[in-house]
Design a protein around this motif. Structure first.
Motif, short mmCIF file in Angstrom:
data_model
loop_
_atom_site.label_atom_id
_atom_site.label_comp_id
_atom_site.label_asym_id
_atom_site.label_seq_id
_atom_site.Cartn_x
_atom_site.Cartn_y
_atom_site.Cartn_z
N PRO A 54 0.85 -1.19 0.00
CA PRO A 54 0.00 0.00 0.00
C PRO A 54 0.89 1.25 0.00
CG PRO A 54 -0.63 -1.53 1.74
CD PRO A 54 0.68 -2.00 1.21
N ALA A 55 0.41 2.32 -0.61
CA ALA A 55 1.16 3.57 -0.54
C ALA A 55 1.19 4.11 0.88
CB ALA A 55 0.55 4.60 -1.49
N GLY A 56 0.17 3.79 1.66
CA GLY A 56 0.11 4.22 3.05
C GLY A 56 -0.22 3.07 3.98
N ASP A 57 -1.47 2.59 3.93
CA ASP A 57 -1.90 1.50 4.81
C ASP A 57 -3.14 0.85 4.22
OD1 ASP A 57 -1.98 -0.22 6.94
OD2 ASP A 57 -2.26 1.32 8.48
N PHE A 58 -3.57 -0.23 4.86
CA PHE A 58 -4.82 -0.89 4.47
C PHE A 58 -6.00 -0.24 5.17
CE2 PHE A 58 -1.79 -4.41 3.73
CZ PHE A 58 -2.12 -4.70 2.42
N ASP A 59 -7.12 -0.20 4.46
CA ASP A 59 -8.40 0.16 5.06
C ASP A 59 -9.05 -1.16 5.47
OD1 ASP A 59 -11.00 0.81 5.67
OD2 ASP A 59 -11.18 2.31 4.08
N HIS A 60 -9.00 -1.47 6.75
CA HIS A 60 -9.43 -2.77 7.23
C HIS A 60 -10.95 -2.95 7.17
CE1 HIS A 60 -5.45 -3.97 8.83
NE2 HIS A 60 -5.30 -2.66 8.93
N ASP A 61 -11.69 -1.87 7.04
CA ASP A 61 -13.14 -1.95 7.04
C ASP A 61 -13.75 -1.94 5.64
OD1 ASP A 61 -13.25 -1.94 9.85
OD2 ASP A 61 -13.05 0.25 9.86
N ALA A 62 -12.96 -1.61 4.64
CA ALA A 62 -13.47 -1.51 3.28
C ALA A 62 -13.39 -2.86 2.57
CB ALA A 62 -12.70 -0.47 2.49
N GLY A 63 -14.20 -3.02 1.54
CA GLY A 63 -14.17 -4.24 0.74
C GLY A 63 -13.76 -3.94 -0.69
N ARG A 64 -14.08 -4.86 -1.57
CA ARG A 64 -13.78 -4.67 -2.98
C ARG A 64 -14.61 -3.53 -3.55
NH1 ARG A 64 -11.82 -8.29 -7.00
NH2 ARG A 64 -12.42 -7.65 -9.09
N THR A 65 -14.01 -2.70 -4.38
CA THR A 65 -14.72 -1.59 -5.00
C THR A 65 -14.75 -1.79 -6.51
OG1 THR A 65 -12.79 -0.17 -5.41
CG2 THR A 65 -13.78 -0.08 -3.21
N ASP A 66 -15.56 -0.99 -7.17
CA ASP A 66 -15.63 -1.03 -8.64
C ASP A 66 -14.47 -0.27 -9.27
OD1 ASP A 66 -18.00 -2.46 -8.53
OD2 ASP A 66 -19.23 -0.64 -8.54
N HIS A 67 -13.74 0.48 -8.46
CA HIS A 67 -12.72 1.37 -9.01
C HIS A 67 -11.32 0.76 -8.97
CE1 HIS A 67 -15.96 4.25 -8.78
NE2 HIS A 67 -16.05 4.06 -7.48
N GLY A 68 -11.13 -0.30 -8.19
CA GLY A 68 -9.83 -0.98 -8.14
C GLY A 68 -8.77 -0.18 -7.42
N TYR A 69 -7.68 0.06 -8.09
CA TYR A 69 -6.53 0.69 -7.46
C TYR A 69 -5.81 1.58 -8.46
CZ TYR A 69 -3.85 -2.64 -10.22
OH TYR A 69 -3.31 -3.34 -11.28
N ARG A 70 -4.89 2.36 -7.96
CA ARG A 70 -4.00 3.11 -8.84
C ARG A 70 -2.60 3.09 -8.26
NH1 ARG A 70 -4.01 8.89 -7.06
NH2 ARG A 70 -5.48 9.05 -5.32
N VAL A 71 -1.62 3.26 -9.13
CA VAL A 71 -0.21 3.25 -8.74
C VAL A 71 0.19 4.65 -8.29
CG1 VAL A 71 2.15 2.92 -9.59
CG2 VAL A 71 0.33 1.35 -10.28
N ARG A 72 0.93 4.72 -7.20
CA ARG A 72 1.42 6.00 -6.70
C ARG A 72 2.92 6.10 -6.88
NH1 ARG A 72 -2.18 8.59 -3.02
NH2 ARG A 72 -0.53 10.14 -2.78
#
Length: 216
Positions: free
Chosen positions: A160-178
């Motif tokens: 992760p660029a910072g940390d995990f969001d432990h409460d979030a799940g899979r999203t429709d937006h995915g991820y991006r590279v930092r």
């Protein structure tokens, strides 16, 4: 589809990597130290096996016939030696995957080893919690060994660029590279697993530390 081996398949990132690989139709070899403790990982298309990512013989045996490997194994806490483990696992993964002729390794890494926007390693911030420093330096020692590995293994260290969001799940937006670390950035484990499988299936980055965060 291919067969992917996941080391540390019982952990938070490992379990999500197994699930994402199955969602894409891959067969999975899920490697854990104690299968009895992680019986829930097993399922259709998932072979749960005992193994140690720091044991070259175990790596070679469990990776046989696989097209890629994901390493999410770690040790932490009382009675463990993270420095010995991460050094040992780096060596064992390089040698064992070479013997099994697995060309691609994607590892779950730490944001603390990223450079921040000023060019300073996040771990070197004076405000970084001292109690986590030795664990992070152990991770760094393993990463240094990977950087010195022969070029026949195409590895990628992803965090992760910072940390995990432990409460979030899979999203429709995915991820991006930092381009650098950001202590405020967050990504769910499920979206992080998407990044791991994208890079295991169709490598776009090689022999570097890749930072990812949520797409929004």
């Amino acid at each position: 589809m291919g067969r992917i081996v996941v080391y540390g398949a019982g952990g938070r990132a490992g379990r999500r990597a197994v699930a994402e690989a199955r969602r894409r139709g891959h067969e999975v070899v899920a490697v854990v130290r104690d299968p009895v403790k992680h019986a829930g990982v097993a399922g259709e298309g998932v072979r749960l096996v005992a193994g140690d990512a720091a044991d070259v013989e175990a790596v070679a045996a469990t990776a046989a016939g696989c097209t890629a490997a994901i390493a999410a194994a770690a040790v932490y806490g009382e009675g463990t030696d993270p420095d010995a483990f991460f050094r040992g696992s780096a060596k064992a993964l390089v040698a064992g995957l070479g013997r099994a002729e697995v060309p691609r390794l994607v590892l779950v890494g730490l944001a603390s080893l990223l450079l921040d926007a000023t060019g300073r390693r996040m771990l070197d911030d004076p405000a970084f919690p001292a109690e986590f420093r030795s664990f992070c330096e152990a991770h760094a020692a393993g990463l240094d060994l990977l950087r010195a590995a022969p070029p026949d293994l195409d590895w990628l260290y992803v965090s992760p660029a910072g940390d995990f969001d432990h409460d979030a799940g899979r999203t429709d937006h995915g991820y991006r590279v930092r381009p650098h670390g950001d202590p405020g950035a967050r990504i769910s484990y499920e979206d992080f697993a998407v990044a791991l499988l994208d890079e295991a299936e169709s490598p776009r980055h090689s022999r570097t530390h890749l930072a990812v965060t949520g797409a929004l």
